[in-house]
Design a protein around this motif. Sequence first.
Motif, mmCIF file in Angstrom:
data_model
loop_
_atom_site.group_PDB
_atom_site.id
_atom_site.type_symbol
_atom_site.label_atom_id
_atom_site.label_comp_id
_atom_site.label_asym_id
_atom_site.label_seq_id
_atom_site.Cartn_x
_atom_site.Cartn_y
_atom_site.Cartn_z
ATOM 1 N N ILE A 245 0.843 -1.195 0.000
ATOM 2 C CA ILE A 245 0.000 0.000 0.000
ATOM 3 C C ILE A 245 0.879 1.246 0.000
ATOM 4 N N ASN A 246 1.784 1.337 0.981
ATOM 5 C CA ASN A 246 2.739 2.448 0.991
ATOM 6 C C ASN A 246 4.101 2.024 0.445
ATOM 7 N N ALA A 247 4.452 0.766 0.621
ATOM 8 C CA ALA A 247 5.725 0.229 0.154
ATOM 9 C C ALA A 247 5.568 -1.284 0.019
ATOM 10 N N PRO A 248 6.361 -1.940 -0.855
ATOM 11 C CA PRO A 248 6.261 -3.392 -1.000
ATOM 12 C C PRO A 248 6.554 -4.112 0.320
ATOM 13 N N VAL A 249 5.716 -5.064 0.651
ATOM 14 C CA VAL A 249 5.878 -5.792 1.903
ATOM 15 C C VAL A 249 7.172 -6.607 1.895
ATOM 16 N N ALA A 250 7.579 -7.103 0.740
ATOM 17 C CA ALA A 250 8.815 -7.888 0.668
ATOM 18 C C ALA A 250 10.002 -7.064 1.149
ATOM 19 N N TRP A 251 10.077 -5.804 0.761
ATOM 20 C CA TRP A 251 11.188 -4.949 1.173
ATOM 21 C C TRP A 251 11.087 -4.602 2.656
ATOM 22 N N MET A 252 9.867 -4.392 3.148
ATOM 23 C CA MET A 252 9.708 -4.117 4.578
ATOM 24 C C MET A 252 10.134 -5.319 5.412
ATOM 25 N N MET A 253 9.882 -6.525 4.923
ATOM 26 C CA MET A 253 10.307 -7.716 5.652
ATOM 27 C C MET A 253 11.823 -7.839 5.654
ATOM 28 N N VAL A 254 12.463 -7.444 4.551
ATOM 29 C CA VAL A 254 13.931 -7.430 4.523
ATOM 30 C C VAL A 254 14.461 -6.457 5.574
ATOM 31 N N ASN A 255 13.874 -5.267 5.651
ATOM 32 C CA ASN A 255 14.306 -4.290 6.657
ATOM 33 C C ASN A 255 14.131 -4.844 8.068
ATOM 34 N N SER A 256 12.990 -5.472 8.341
ATOM 35 C CA SER A 256 12.750 -6.044 9.664
ATOM 36 C C SER A 256 13.716 -7.180 9.961
ATOM 37 N N PRO B 47 11.924 2.587 15.176
ATOM 38 C CA PRO B 47 11.942 2.766 13.703
ATOM 39 C C PRO B 47 11.039 3.893 13.238
ATOM 40 N N LEU B 48 9.888 4.056 13.890
ATOM 41 C CA LEU B 48 8.981 5.136 13.509
ATOM 42 C C LEU B 48 9.626 6.499 13.709
ATOM 43 N N LEU B 49 10.476 6.616 14.724
ATOM 44 C CA LEU B 49 11.081 7.907 15.054
ATOM 45 C C LEU B 49 12.221 8.269 14.106
ATOM 46 N N ILE B 50 13.048 7.314 13.735
ATOM 47 C CA ILE B 50 14.271 7.669 13.004
ATOM 48 C C ILE B 50 14.185 7.409 11.505
ATOM 49 N N THR B 51 13.071 6.888 11.005
ATOM 50 C CA THR B 51 12.954 6.645 9.563
ATOM 51 C C THR B 51 11.828 7.494 8.989
ATOM 52 N N THR B 52 12.165 8.243 7.969
ATOM 53 C CA THR B 52 11.173 9.020 7.219
ATOM 54 C C THR B 52 11.074 8.550 5.778
ATOM 55 N N ASP B 53 12.030 7.770 5.333
ATOM 56 C CA ASP B 53 12.031 7.231 3.979
ATOM 57 C C ASP B 53 11.173 5.958 3.949
ATOM 58 N N PRO B 54 10.126 5.890 3.099
ATOM 59 C CA PRO B 54 9.285 4.679 3.047
ATOM 60 C C PRO B 54 10.073 3.410 2.754
ATOM 61 N N SER B 55 11.217 3.522 2.071
ATOM 62 C CA SER B 55 12.008 2.336 1.763
ATOM 63 C C SER B 55 12.668 1.740 3.002
ATOM 64 N N MET B 56 12.683 2.467 4.129
ATOM 65 C CA MET B 56 13.263 1.957 5.366
ATOM 66 C C MET B 56 12.195 1.493 6.349
ATOM 67 N N ASN B 57 10.936 1.467 5.928
ATOM 68 C CA ASN B 57 9.869 0.999 6.817
ATOM 69 C C ASN B 57 10.066 -0.458 7.203
ATOM 70 N N THR B 58 9.784 -0.779 8.457
ATOM 71 C CA THR B 58 9.761 -2.174 8.887
ATOM 72 C C THR B 58 8.346 -2.720 8.716
ATOM 73 N N ILE B 59 8.202 -4.022 8.863
ATOM 74 C CA ILE B 59 6.913 -4.644 8.621
ATOM 75 C C ILE B 59 5.882 -4.214 9.659
ATOM 76 N N VAL B 60 6.309 -4.000 10.911
ATOM 77 C CA VAL B 60 5.366 -3.548 11.939
ATOM 78 C C VAL B 60 4.886 -2.136 11.624
ATOM 79 N N MET B 61 5.788 -1.265 11.196
ATOM 80 C CA MET B 61 5.390 0.078 10.763
ATOM 81 C C MET B 61 4.445 0.002 9.576
ATOM 82 N N GLY B 62 4.752 -0.882 8.644
ATOM 83 C CA GLY B 62 3.936 -0.995 7.439
ATOM 84 C C GLY B 62 2.510 -1.398 7.739
ATOM 85 N N ILE B 63 2.329 -2.343 8.656
ATOM 86 C CA ILE B 63 0.975 -2.765 9.017
ATOM 87 C C ILE B 63 0.194 -1.602 9.619
ATOM 88 N N LYS B 64 0.825 -0.847 10.500
ATOM 89 C CA LYS B 64 0.145 0.299 11.114
ATOM 90 C C LYS B 64 -0.230 1.347 10.066
#
Length: 278
Positions: A66-77, A215-232
Amino acid sequence: MVEKRGFGLWMTHLGLIVGLLFVFFPIWLALVASTVTQADIMEPPMPLLPGDHFFENYRKALVSGINAPVAWMMVNSMVMALGIALGKIVISLLSAFAIVYFRFPGRRTFFWLIFLTLMLPVEVRIVPTYEVVAGFGMLNSYSGLIFPLIASATATFLFRQFFMTVPDELAEAARVDGATPMQFFRDILLPMSRTNIAALFVILFIYGWNQYLWPLLITTDPSMNTIVMGIKQMFPSGDDFADWPVIMATSILAMIPPVIVVVGMQRLFIRGLVDSEK
């Protein structure tokens, strides 16, 4: 050991089965919701059997999201969780080894200073920690996600307690054989700590995987989102449209790595927690 038989045995199993169903039912609903269409979810009653949109919904979540690919968010997590777990274990092992086997002034004081950090969780020191991370230019980076969270007083305390149970004769024998302190650490203490390391790895991996506030505090780039951030971030605000099948698919995908870690290391994990010698 007293073995239950007859009616008591059946009631025990029945209680376990009912408890398992209560725990598993919400997960089953999420799995079903991830395989049907939006209309199926919005129109009651919601189906209780999986639909035929499994591959479509999961492909959409993994590739598009929705905001970023889940596959990439899982890699970040995954990078964050592994970095935190391994970093905490390495630092805790070395600090516990130094506190137990090296004699230096203030050794006990340093240990209690480390232990007192248990009273200062991330939420309490989050502002100064953020300032330090920003000053080093580590915002929107893996190093910024990992390094501020890798110190662990709990793991240091547990390894210290275990090292104190190791007979002094082992250290003396290693010294007589000409082993250096690091050789004693690598060849004797590490193999003996295997179950403790496995138990802590499981706990610390889940701790890192479930991180949200930092992660919510120090990341503003959608490509650095973690999976927990992505779900929220997938949940709608105001009159926005919620793609519930994709959200549920993302939730199921987010559970897979922790489950794999727990199941894959369950024997060592249980031994590390209940071994009487620990």
